[in-house]
Write a protein that holds these residues in place. Structure first.
Motif, PDB file in Angstrom:
ATOM      1  N   PHE A  96       0.791  -1.121   0.039  1.00  0.00           N
ATOM      2  CA  PHE A  96      -0.131  -0.014  -0.177  1.00  0.00           C
ATOM      3  C   PHE A  96       0.975   1.183  -0.127  1.00  0.00           C
ATOM      4  CE2 PHE A  96      -2.764  -3.148   2.164  1.00  0.00           C
ATOM      5  CZ  PHE A  96      -4.033  -3.180   1.410  1.00  0.00           C
ATOM      6  N   TYR A  97       1.926   1.311  -0.685  1.00  0.00           N
ATOM      7  CA  TYR A  97       2.873   2.213  -0.664  1.00  0.00           C
ATOM      8  C   TYR A  97       2.206   3.601  -1.359  1.00  0.00           C
ATOM      9  CZ  TYR A  97       6.804   5.114  -2.078  1.00  0.00           C
ATOM     10  OH  TYR A  97       7.850   6.235  -2.165  1.00  0.00           O
ATOM     11  N   PHE A  98       1.428   3.257  -2.422  1.00  0.00           N
ATOM     12  CA  PHE A  98       0.922   4.425  -3.104  1.00  0.00           C
ATOM     13  C   PHE A  98      -0.530   4.805  -2.507  1.00  0.00           C
ATOM     14  CE2 PHE A  98       3.228   2.041  -6.330  1.00  0.00           C
ATOM     15  CZ  PHE A  98       3.730   3.017  -7.056  1.00  0.00           C
ATOM     16  N   SER A  99      -0.791   4.271  -1.228  1.00  0.00           N
ATOM     17  CA  SER A  99      -2.019   4.703  -0.407  1.00  0.00           C
ATOM     18  C   SER A  99      -1.402   5.097   0.879  1.00  0.00           C
ATOM     19  CB  SER A  99      -3.084   3.584  -0.380  1.00  0.00           C
ATOM     20  OG  SER A  99      -3.440   3.006  -1.678  1.00  0.00           O
ATOM     21  N   LEU A 100      -0.491   5.634   0.810  1.00  0.00           N
ATOM     22  CA  LEU A 100       0.466   6.152   2.172  1.00  0.00           C
ATOM     23  C   LEU A 100      -0.337   6.927   2.970  1.00  0.00           C
ATOM     24  CD1 LEU A 100       3.181   5.694   3.376  1.00  0.00           C
ATOM     25  CD2 LEU A 100       3.855   7.762   2.628  1.00  0.00           C
ATOM     26  N   ASN A 101      -1.018   7.898   2.478  1.00  0.00           N
ATOM     27  CA  ASN A 101      -1.848   8.758   3.272  1.00  0.00           C
ATOM     28  C   ASN A 101      -3.113   8.346   3.798  1.00  0.00           C
ATOM     29  OD1 ASN A 101       0.009  11.056   2.959  1.00  0.00           O
ATOM     30  ND2 ASN A 101      -1.013  11.640   0.875  1.00  0.00           N
ATOM     31  N   GLU A 102      -3.734   7.487   2.880  1.00  0.00           N
ATOM     32  CA  GLU A 102      -4.794   6.794   3.536  1.00  0.00           C
ATOM     33  C   GLU A 102      -4.860   5.703   4.639  1.00  0.00           C
ATOM     34  OE1 GLU A 102      -3.888   7.147   0.356  1.00  0.00           O
ATOM     35  OE2 GLU A 102      -5.482   8.354  -0.368  1.00  0.00           O
ATOM     36  N   TRP A 103      -3.712   5.035   4.571  1.00  0.00           N
ATOM     37  CA  TRP A 103      -3.399   3.859   5.663  1.00  0.00           C
ATOM     38  C   TRP A 103      -2.971   4.711   6.882  1.00  0.00           C
ATOM     39  CZ3 TRP A 103       1.309   2.929   7.864  1.00  0.00           C
ATOM     40  CH2 TRP A 103       2.463   3.043   7.076  1.00  0.00           C
ATOM     41  N   HIS A 104      -2.101   5.605   6.705  1.00  0.00           N
ATOM     42  CA  HIS A 104      -1.745   6.690   7.812  1.00  0.00           C
ATOM     43  C   HIS A 104      -2.948   7.059   8.628  1.00  0.00           C
ATOM     44  CE1 HIS A 104       2.674   7.647   6.824  1.00  0.00           C
ATOM     45  NE2 HIS A 104       2.399   6.313   7.079  1.00  0.00           N
ATOM     46  N   LEU A 105      -3.931   7.511   7.716  1.00  0.00           N
ATOM     47  CA  LEU A 105      -5.217   8.127   8.339  1.00  0.00           C
ATOM     48  C   LEU A 105      -5.815   7.207   9.128  1.00  0.00           C
ATOM     49  CD1 LEU A 105      -7.128  10.540   8.720  1.00  0.00           C
ATOM     50  CD2 LEU A 105      -8.178  10.010   6.442  1.00  0.00           C
ATOM     51  N   LEU A 106      -6.040   5.976   8.401  1.00  0.00           N
ATOM     52  CA  LEU A 106      -6.799   5.050   9.212  1.00  0.00           C
ATOM     53  C   LEU A 106      -6.434   4.659  10.408  1.00  0.00           C
ATOM     54  CD1 LEU A 106      -7.744   2.554   6.350  1.00  0.00           C
ATOM     55  CD2 LEU A 106      -9.434   3.631   7.929  1.00  0.00           C
ATOM     56  N   LEU A 107      -4.635   4.374  10.646  1.00  0.00           N
ATOM     57  CA  LEU A 107      -3.958   3.916  11.701  1.00  0.00           C
ATOM     58  C   LEU A 107      -4.007   5.017  12.679  1.00  0.00           C
ATOM     59  CD1 LEU A 107      -1.029   1.762  10.331  1.00  0.00           C
ATOM     60  CD2 LEU A 107      -3.211   1.070  11.233  1.00  0.00           C
ATOM     61  N   GLU A 108      -3.989   6.326  12.394  1.00  0.00           N
ATOM     62  CA  GLU A 108      -4.192   7.556  13.395  1.00  0.00           C
ATOM     63  C   GLU A 108      -5.083   7.753  14.089  1.00  0.00           C
ATOM     64  OE1 GLU A 108      -3.095  11.498  11.529  1.00  0.00           O
ATOM     65  OE2 GLU A 108      -1.138  10.645  10.645  1.00  0.00           O
ATOM     66  N   VAL A 109      -6.443   7.499  13.294  1.00  0.00           N
ATOM     67  CA  VAL A 109      -7.741   7.417  14.108  1.00  0.00           C
ATOM     68  C   VAL A 109      -7.802   6.287  14.878  1.00  0.00           C
ATOM     69  CG1 VAL A 109     -10.292   6.838  13.787  1.00  0.00           C
ATOM     70  CG2 VAL A 109      -8.947   8.812  12.121  1.00  0.00           C
ATOM     71  N   SER A 110      -7.272   5.093  14.665  1.00  0.00           N
ATOM     72  CA  SER A 110      -7.580   3.808  15.568  1.00  0.00           C
ATOM     73  C   SER A 110      -6.390   4.035  16.547  1.00  0.00           C
ATOM     74  CB  SER A 110      -6.941   2.432  14.666  1.00  0.00           C
ATOM     75  OG  SER A 110      -7.982   2.132  13.546  1.00  0.00           O
TER      76      SER A 110
END
Length: 492
Positions: free
Chosen positions: A270-284
């Protein structure tokens, strides 16, 4: 014959796992052949195989990274350090179970088989390089964890724990498999991690709606294993109902293995979805730190309190995973994970001793323990203070490095939440320590008044693990630089 030559060619890379497999077969053979079995031999074989695995893993430290078994497994320093952490967890957990198994009259062989098999699954998961190996290894670890949580079959709470754990674990595994199947399809039929990333580029699907479905499904599946909010509902019930040595085991091994999986899947696929998975993990991470620590304050059972505390702890660890500076971020995760193993297992060692001698895990019943057993009370206090991050204990420097890496990466809000919730955690840890040290007769419960040391010699094994964990939770705080340098060295 081909498989035999393949094992000879690549066997040295997975020699630590081969030692564990040999130990498993040896346990089975002794259990089947000999009628009069001495349980000490089972513990000796299990611990010897674990220690030998650690020794050979350290011996392989400077070997070049390789991909083996036609792309199924990868060996490098990064996954070796996680394999070492899993072996360390199991080595420290087995001595905690000796007296508990004797008192509850549980079957020794099956218990140790499940522990070693779960360890094996976790180690293969850390080195897994394709989707099939990832899923099979994860299920190997999960299934053994389910069986261990319901090992005391006559206990109603244990039966409840295994049912909740099994149902929710099965659901999360299904969701994870669904996400992995999306990755397989979107990449054009690739199963290796790096080839999936290349396949997503070739098929131009790295920014398609399907990749968001895969990302969400994989995140949900892994979040369950990490006990992240809002997928944490199983954690307090499983912690309360499972045998205490089992709780100590699954509380650390699942987090170590799942953290290794997160870093590799998210950073590569998911290297190209860096901002998206960062956001998911930040909320969690934010939800886990806040809810985990706030709900822990209200708990009356020390095992449930530690369950919510562990939810908060994994929120702190996510700060290092989310950090954009992968070298310092992942080094802080490895450093804190190592210290967390000792802090958490030291705490559970004290709880195992107390529950065996009193039959309770209620926080209120710990009042005045220092008057009867100063060693256990001081050990529990030091481990709890280290978990809370009180200087100069190791937990303080571990959190300091973790938060510093997060701050350097620009995660100001996440680090601020981590600091505030750490203060909250100190409150409920100090509340327990205050109870331990009280000398007022009216506050001391009958459980502590009737507290007696166990005459069993196996008691020494629990205290040995406790001493090792207490020392490791305090002394490393004085000299953290070598630990941090070793952690950073795994990333090159």
């Amino acid at each position: 014959m081909k498989e035999y030559h393949l094992l000879l060619f690549y066997g040295s890379s997975i020699f630590p796992e081969c030692i564990l497999i040999f130990g498993l077969f040896l346990l089975l053979v002794i259990d089947v052949i000999f009628d009069k079995k001495k349980t000490t031999w089972f513990y000796f074989i299990s611990l010897t195989s674990l220690v030998l695995s650690i020794a050979f893993l350290l011996f392989q430290w400077r070997e070049e990274p390789t991909i083996i078994f036609f792309g199924n497994l990868q060996t490098n320093n990064f996954n070796k350090v996680f394999r070492f952490l899993i072996l360390l967890c199991s080595t420290l957990c087995i001595p905690l179970s000796v007296e508990y198994i004797q008192c509850t009259e549980m079957a020794v062989t099956e218990f140790l088989l499940f522990i070693l098999t779960a360890t094996l699954g976790g180690m293969f998961l850390c080195g897994a390089n394709d989707l099939t190996t990832i899923f099979v290894s994860l299920e190997c670890l999960s299934l053994c964890s389910y069986l261990l949580s319901g090992y005391t079959k006559r206990d109603i709470r244990s039966n409840e724990a295994i049912m909740k754990y099994l149902l929710m674990g099965g659901t999360s595994s299904s969701i994870l498999a669904y996400g992995l199947s999306w990755l397989y399809g979107l990449s054009g039929g690739e199963i290796e991690i790096q080839e999936i990333a290349n396949g997503l580029i070739n098929t131009q699907m790295y920014n398609s709606p399907g990749i968001w479905i895969a990302l969400l499904s994989v995140t949900v599946g892994i979040a369950f294993k990490l006990s992240l909010v809002p997928f944490h509902q199983w954690t307090p019930d499983v912690y309360e109902g499972s045998p205490t040595p089992v709780v100590a085991f699954i509380s650390v091994i699942s987090k170590v293995a799942a953290s290794a999986l997160v870093t590799r899947i998210f950073d590569i696929i998911f290297y190209f979805s860096l901002n998206e998975w960062h956001l998911l993990l930040e909320v969690s991470a934010i939800l886990s730190m806040i809810l985990g620590n706030l709900i822990a304050i209200t708990q009356t059972s020390i095992k449930r309190m530690l369950a919510y505390s562990s939810i908060g702890q994994i929120g702190y660890i996510l700060i290092g995973i989310i950090g954009k500076d992968s070298i310092n971020g992942y080094a802080s995760v490895i450093t804190y994970m190592l210290l967390y193993i000792f802090m958490n297992l030291g705490t559970f060692a004290c709880i195992v001793l107390f529950s065996l001698r009193t039959g309770t895990d209620n926080i209120r019943d710990y009042a005045g323990l220092y008057m009867k057993d100063p060693f256990s009370a001081l050990s529990l206090s030091l481990c709890l203070l280290s978990l809370g991050g009180i200087p100069p204990l190791a937990g303080f420097f571990g959190k300091l490095y973790l938060f510093w890496c997060g701050w350097q990466a620009g995660l100001y809000f996440l680090v601020s939440i981590g600091l505030l919730t750490s203060v909250v955690s100190i409150y409920y840890y100090l509340k327990i320590i205050k109870l331990l040290m009280t000398g007022r007769n009216q506050e001391i419960t009958p459980h502590v008044r009737n507290y007696r040391r166990s005459p069993l010699r196996s008691n020494n094994s629990i205290e040995l693990s406790m001493i090792v964990c207490v020392i490791a939770s305090t002394i490393p705080g004085i000299s953290m630089n070598p630990i941090i340098e070793i952690a950073q060295d795994t990333l090159f």
